[in-house]
Design an enzyme around this catalytic site. Structure first.
Site, short mmCIF file in Angstrom:
data_model
loop_
_atom_site.label_atom_id
_atom_site.label_comp_id
_atom_site.label_asym_id
_atom_site.label_seq_id
_atom_site.Cartn_x
_atom_site.Cartn_y
_atom_site.Cartn_z
CE1 TYR A 142 -3.22 -2.95 0.69
CE2 TYR A 142 -4.56 -1.05 1.25
CZ TYR A 142 -4.46 -2.38 0.93
OH TYR A 142 -5.59 -3.14 0.84
CE LYS A 192 3.72 -17.62 -3.11
NZ LYS A 192 2.92 -18.85 -3.31
CG ASP A 224 0.05 -20.36 -1.95
OD1 ASP A 224 0.58 -20.32 -0.82
OD2 ASP A 224 0.61 -20.88 -2.94
CG ASP A 248 -7.52 -5.79 1.59
OD1 ASP A 248 -8.53 -5.47 2.26
OD2 ASP A 248 -7.42 -5.60 0.36
CG ASP A 252 -12.95 -8.59 2.10
OD1 ASP A 252 -12.76 -7.93 3.14
OD2 ASP A 252 -13.48 -8.12 1.07
#
Ligand code: IPM
Ligand code: MG
Length: 360
Positions: A142, A192, A224, A248, A252
């Site tokens: 971001y 990751k 993942d 983020d 969700d």
């Protein structure tokens, strides 16, 4: 105690859910002799229309002058697209108010009585779901530089930068360990690390810090794989700590496990609180402004009501009152009589708040 709160309802259903949250807050703290001092301010399109800015100076000042911010939602997709990205309310207001607040806690709980609202099969969720996602909020993709689009079409190129310092990683992982210590003592660090340098740093830091927390069971998961395991064995997760963009996305995904995104509260916290000179902690339900149902008293206020409980816990230390709100809210949800449309009911937003208050 005087609870000094800047209240920013914002756009769409933000107005209704914040009204519901404030009503519950008032009722909960009044019982023990505390007083809410709320200062309301405009934000988002509500502010652009009146003052020409999504975050007017007056709103900034009101935020600065209080100990916590209760935020509804900003943004109206039909109108957002009329502005360049850098001027849209989520940039101008949301990201701005979150500055310095590096720890974003998003609490996903599937109420026992609403198991049928969870999209997963009953056998996968019989042990219940209670996951605290801790998302790093002030670093990563971001904010990393360089960021931008260069050149002229059709030969443009774009870049975003994922950057983290060890200090940034350490402070958020510490929040993960400390949170796990107060819960079921299990921390999953998501990265990751098979590909990304920032993730290698993340994992090394987490492993090293694990030695300071021998009582916490630490494991590591690639992002993942984590997105898959959340659907396969959600009950195994206690606390998840991860970087900004991964958090983020995973939050969700995880919100659907609770049965509705309308149920999930969040807190954005800094190193110090506002009273010790830190940024003002920011509290918001994780859902958006839902313009399709705005102004109809239909929105689910539970995310905001539980957000108010987080505010009492993390900013004001009123644990008893926070627990009373949480218990009353889950009482209403588990009973299943007063539910909004997203949960298959037909109750209004204000009726849910009243039902919670009557159980306090
Ligand atoms: C969220 C939202 C925001 C984010 C957007 C609106 C900038 O998706 O709160 O999760 O990415 O942080
Ligand atoms: Mg998001």
């Amino acid at each position: 105690m005087d609870l000094k709160i800047a209240v920013l309802p914002g756009d769409g259903i933000g107005v209704e859910v914040v009204a519901a949250g404030m009503k519950v807050l008032d009722a909960a703290v009044k019982k023990s002799g505390h007083k809410v001092h709320a200062q309301y301010a405009d934000v988002g399109w509500a502010a652009i229309d009146k003052h020409g800015s999504a975050l007017p100076q007056a709103t900034r000042e009101i935020c600065r002058a209080n100990d916590a911010i209760l935020f509804g939602a900003v943004g109206l997709p039909d109108r957002d697209v009329t502005l360049p990205q850098a001027q849209r309310p989520e940039r101008v207001a949301l990201l701005e108010l979150r500055k310095g607040l590096f720890a974003n806690l998003r609490h996903v709980v599937l109420p026992r009585g609403l198991a049928s609202r969870c999209p997963l099969k009953p056998e996968l969720i019989s042990a219940g779901i209670d996951i605290m996602i801790i998302r790093e909020l002030t670093g990563g993709l971001y904010y990393g530089q360089p960021q931008g689009i260069q050149g002229a079409a059709p030969n443009r190129a774009a870049v975003d930068t994922m950057a983290y310092s060890e200090a940034e990683v350490r402070r958020i992982i510490r929040v993960g360990f400390e949170t796990a210590r107060k819960r079921r003592k299990k921390l999953t660090s998501v990265d990751k690390a098979n590909i990304l340098a920032t993730s290698q740093l993340w994992r090394e830091t987490a492993v090293a810090m694990g030695k300071e927390y021998p009582d916490i069971k630490l494991d590591h998961m690639y992002v993942d794989n984590a997105s898959m395991q959340l659907l396969r064995r959600p009950s195994d997760f206690d606390v998840i700590v991860t970087e900004n963009t991964f958090g983020d996305i995973l939050s969700d995904e995880a919100s659907m496990l609770a049965g509705s995104i309308g149920l999930v509260p969040s807190a954005c916290l800094g190193e110090k609180d506002a009273r010790s000179g830190g940024p003002v902690p920011f509290y918001e339900p994780i859902h958006g402004s839902a313009p399709d149902i705005a102004g109809q008293n239909k929105a689910n206020p539970v995310g905001t009501i539980l957000t108010v409980a987080m505010m009492l816990t993390y900013t004001f230390g009123l644990l008893h009152e926070a627990e009373a709100i949480t218990n009353a809210t889950f009482g209403v949800l588990n009973e299943g009589k007063v539910l909004t449309g997203d949960l298959g009911g037909s109750a209004s937003c204000s009726a849910v708040a009243d039902a919670v208050i009557s159980r306090l």
